[in-house]
Motif scaffolding. Structure first.
Motif, PDB file in Angstrom:
ATOM      1  N   GLU A  25       0.807  -1.208   0.000  1.00 24.75           N
ATOM      2  CA  GLU A  25       0.000   0.000   0.000  1.00 24.75           C
ATOM      3  C   GLU A  25       0.847   1.268   0.000  1.00 24.75           C
ATOM      4  OE1 GLU A  25      -4.044   1.697   1.950  1.00 24.75           O
ATOM      5  OE2 GLU A  25      -3.323  -0.276   2.440  1.00 24.75           O
ATOM      6  N   LEU A  26       0.451   2.185  -0.838  1.00 21.04           N
ATOM      7  CA  LEU A  26       1.073   3.498  -0.959  1.00 21.04           C
ATOM      8  C   LEU A  26      -0.074   4.497  -0.923  1.00 21.04           C
ATOM      9  CD1 LEU A  26       3.608   5.203  -1.503  1.00 21.04           C
ATOM     10  CD2 LEU A  26       3.290   4.749  -3.931  1.00 21.04           C
ATOM     11  N   TYR A  27      -0.281   5.139   0.229  1.00 21.29           N
ATOM     12  CA  TYR A  27      -1.465   5.982   0.435  1.00 21.29           C
ATOM     13  C   TYR A  27      -1.630   7.051  -0.630  1.00 21.29           C
ATOM     14  CZ  TYR A  27      -1.740   3.785   4.991  1.00 21.29           C
ATOM     15  OH  TYR A  27      -1.841   2.875   6.002  1.00 21.29           O
ATOM     16  N   GLU A  28      -0.524   7.578  -1.125  1.00 24.08           N
ATOM     17  CA  GLU A  28      -0.599   8.653  -2.112  1.00 24.08           C
ATOM     18  C   GLU A  28      -0.994   8.167  -3.494  1.00 24.08           C
ATOM     19  OE1 GLU A  28       2.946   9.482   0.615  1.00 24.08           O
ATOM     20  OE2 GLU A  28       1.987   7.767  -0.286  1.00 24.08           O
ATOM     21  N   ALA A  29      -0.849   6.880  -3.751  1.00 30.73           N
ATOM     22  CA  ALA A  29      -1.104   6.355  -5.092  1.00 30.73           C
ATOM     23  C   ALA A  29      -2.602   6.276  -5.366  1.00 30.73           C
ATOM     24  CB  ALA A  29      -0.484   4.964  -5.249  1.00 30.73           C
ATOM     25  N   PRO A  30      -2.993   6.680  -6.558  1.00 33.78           N
ATOM     26  CA  PRO A  30      -4.402   6.495  -6.925  1.00 33.78           C
ATOM     27  C   PRO A  30      -4.686   5.011  -7.114  1.00 33.78           C
ATOM     28  CG  PRO A  30      -3.127   7.307  -8.784  1.00 33.78           C
ATOM     29  CD  PRO A  30      -2.195   7.259  -7.610  1.00 33.78           C
ATOM     30  N   PHE A  31      -5.949   4.642  -7.074  1.00 35.11           N
ATOM     31  CA  PHE A  31      -6.275   3.256  -7.383  1.00 35.11           C
ATOM     32  C   PHE A  31      -6.329   3.119  -8.903  1.00 35.11           C
ATOM     33  CE2 PHE A  31     -10.337   5.415  -7.075  1.00 35.11           C
ATOM     34  CZ  PHE A  31     -11.040   4.936  -8.174  1.00 35.11           C
ATOM     35  N   PHE A  32      -6.398   1.921  -9.376  1.00 35.68           N
ATOM     36  CA  PHE A  32      -6.341   1.654 -10.813  1.00 35.68           C
ATOM     37  C   PHE A  32      -7.639   0.998 -11.269  1.00 35.68           C
ATOM     38  CE2 PHE A  32      -2.128   1.801  -9.093  1.00 35.68           C
ATOM     39  CZ  PHE A  32      -1.465   2.625  -9.980  1.00 35.68           C
ATOM     40  N   ILE A  33      -8.017   1.286 -12.509  1.00 40.28           N
ATOM     41  CA  ILE A  33      -9.241   0.739 -13.097  1.00 40.28           C
ATOM     42  C   ILE A  33      -8.888   0.032 -14.392  1.00 40.28           C
ATOM     43  CG2 ILE A  33     -11.465   1.275 -14.160  1.00 40.28           C
ATOM     44  CD1 ILE A  33     -11.646   3.715 -12.361  1.00 40.28           C
ATOM     45  N   VAL A  34      -9.426  -1.172 -14.559  1.00 34.87           N
ATOM     46  CA  VAL A  34      -9.364  -1.892 -15.829  1.00 34.87           C
ATOM     47  C   VAL A  34     -10.804  -2.010 -16.309  1.00 34.87           C
ATOM     48  CG1 VAL A  34      -8.765  -4.042 -16.983  1.00 34.87           C
ATOM     49  CG2 VAL A  34      -7.318  -3.181 -15.128  1.00 34.87           C
ATOM     50  N   TRP A  35     -11.102  -1.379 -17.426  1.00 31.93           N
ATOM     51  CA  TRP A  35     -12.466  -1.396 -17.955  1.00 31.93           C
ATOM     52  C   TRP A  35     -12.734  -2.711 -18.655  1.00 31.93           C
ATOM     53  CZ3 TRP A  35     -15.506   2.245 -16.204  1.00 31.93           C
ATOM     54  CH2 TRP A  35     -14.928   3.412 -15.726  1.00 31.93           C
ATOM     55  N   ASP A  36     -13.907  -3.247 -18.488  1.00 37.13           N
ATOM     56  CA  ASP A  36     -14.339  -4.478 -19.142  1.00 37.13           C
ATOM     57  C   ASP A  36     -14.327  -4.261 -20.652  1.00 37.13           C
ATOM     58  OD1 ASP A  36     -16.374  -6.292 -20.437  1.00 37.13           O
ATOM     59  OD2 ASP A  36     -16.501  -7.058 -18.386  1.00 37.13           O
ATOM     60  N   GLY A  37     -13.758  -5.195 -21.385  1.00 33.96           N
ATOM     61  CA  GLY A  37     -13.650  -5.080 -22.837  1.00 33.96           C
ATOM     62  C   GLY A  37     -14.988  -5.036 -23.558  1.00 33.96           C
ATOM     63  N   GLU A  38     -16.039  -5.547 -22.937  1.00 32.93           N
ATOM     64  CA  GLU A  38     -17.358  -5.541 -23.573  1.00 32.93           C
ATOM     65  C   GLU A  38     -18.222  -4.377 -23.115  1.00 32.93           C
ATOM     66  OE1 GLU A  38     -19.265  -9.341 -23.650  1.00 32.93           O
ATOM     67  OE2 GLU A  38     -17.347 -10.378 -23.906  1.00 32.93           O
ATOM     68  N   SER A  39     -17.669  -3.544 -22.260  1.00 35.17           N
ATOM     69  CA  SER A  39     -18.368  -2.368 -21.758  1.00 35.17           C
ATOM     70  C   SER A  39     -17.770  -1.144 -22.449  1.00 35.17           C
ATOM     71  CB  SER A  39     -18.151  -2.284 -20.241  1.00 35.17           C
ATOM     72  OG  SER A  39     -18.753  -1.158 -19.698  1.00 35.17           O
ATOM     73  N   PRO A  40     -18.591  -0.193 -22.896  1.00 35.27           N
ATOM     74  CA  PRO A  40     -18.004   0.979 -23.557  1.00 35.27           C
ATOM     75  C   PRO A  40     -17.155   1.777 -22.578  1.00 35.27           C
ATOM     76  CG  PRO A  40     -20.337   1.347 -23.123  1.00 35.27           C
ATOM     77  CD  PRO A  40     -20.037  -0.087 -22.759  1.00 35.27           C
ATOM     78  N   HIS A  41     -15.952   2.143 -23.005  1.00 40.64           N
ATOM     79  CA  HIS A  41     -15.088   2.955 -22.153  1.00 40.64           C
ATOM     80  C   HIS A  41     -15.732   4.332 -21.994  1.00 40.64           C
ATOM     81  CE1 HIS A  41     -11.669   5.256 -20.743  1.00 40.64           C
ATOM     82  NE2 HIS A  41     -11.083   4.113 -20.454  1.00 40.64           N
ATOM     83  N   PRO A  42     -15.782   4.875 -20.770  1.00 41.30           N
ATOM     84  CA  PRO A  42     -16.432   6.171 -20.564  1.00 41.30           C
ATOM     85  C   PRO A  42     -15.893   7.296 -21.452  1.00 41.30           C
ATOM     86  CG  PRO A  42     -15.987   5.143 -18.470  1.00 41.30           C
ATOM     87  CD  PRO A  42     -15.319   4.294 -19.508  1.00 41.30           C
ATOM     88  N   SER A  43     -14.635   7.222 -21.845  1.00 42.95           N
ATOM     89  CA  SER A  43     -14.092   8.273 -22.706  1.00 42.95           C
ATOM     90  C   SER A  43     -14.736   8.270 -24.086  1.00 42.95           C
ATOM     91  CB  SER A  43     -12.573   8.137 -22.844  1.00 42.95           C
ATOM     92  OG  SER A  43     -12.238   6.959 -23.542  1.00 42.95           O
ATOM     93  N   SER A  44     -15.332   7.149 -24.477  1.00 48.32           N
ATOM     94  CA  SER A  44     -15.981   7.086 -25.790  1.00 48.32           C
ATOM     95  C   SER A  44     -17.428   7.576 -25.751  1.00 48.32           C
ATOM     96  CB  SER A  44     -15.926   5.656 -26.345  1.00 48.32           C
ATOM     97  OG  SER A  44     -16.749   4.803 -25.567  1.00 48.32           O
ATOM     98  N   THR A  45     -17.982   7.759 -24.563  1.00 48.07           N
ATOM     99  CA  THR A  45     -19.381   8.178 -24.446  1.00 48.07           C
ATOM    100  C   THR A  45     -19.547   9.488 -23.676  1.00 48.07           C
ATOM    101  OG1 THR A  45     -19.668   6.844 -22.445  1.00 48.07           O
ATOM    102  CG2 THR A  45     -20.213   5.794 -24.553  1.00 48.07           C
TER     103      THR A  45
END
Length: 106
Positions: A25-45
């Protein structure tokens, strides 16, 4: 371990993802997200027009943050601070938008 997440969009579609953090754990680090390949990436919508101007993460372990940012090739600035803090600036059609947060160690 990855944690499953999802939500229904205003149009009724579904977004699905997994989130995870670092093994050490590194408190300063943001968490990470892996988007589901069958779900539209939010940047596209999502509305367009904004771009990243700057992103800085600060905390007592600046060297570890620098190594993490470098390893992941993130456009990330780091700074030393007594407690975790994050600053993100976007350039949008109507001007700059600043997001700032600070937190204390749990």
């Amino acid at each position: 371990d990855p944690q499953e997440g999802s939500r229904v969009t205003p149009s009724g579609g579904a977004l699905r993802w997994q989130t995870f953090g670092l093994q050490e754990e590194l408190y300063e680090a943001p968490f990470f997200i892996v988007w589901d390949g069958e779900s539209p990436h939010p940047s596209s919508t999502s509305p367009t027009g904004c771009s990243l101007e700057g992103w800085t993460v600060a905390g007592p372990t600046q060297e570890r943050l620098e190594r993490l940012g470098s390893a992941l090739e993130l456009p990330l600035g780091t700074a030393r601070a007594p407690a975790p803090a994050m600053r993100l600036t976007l350039i949008c059609p109507k001007g700059s938008v600043l997001f700032e947060s600070t937190a204390r160690h749990p």
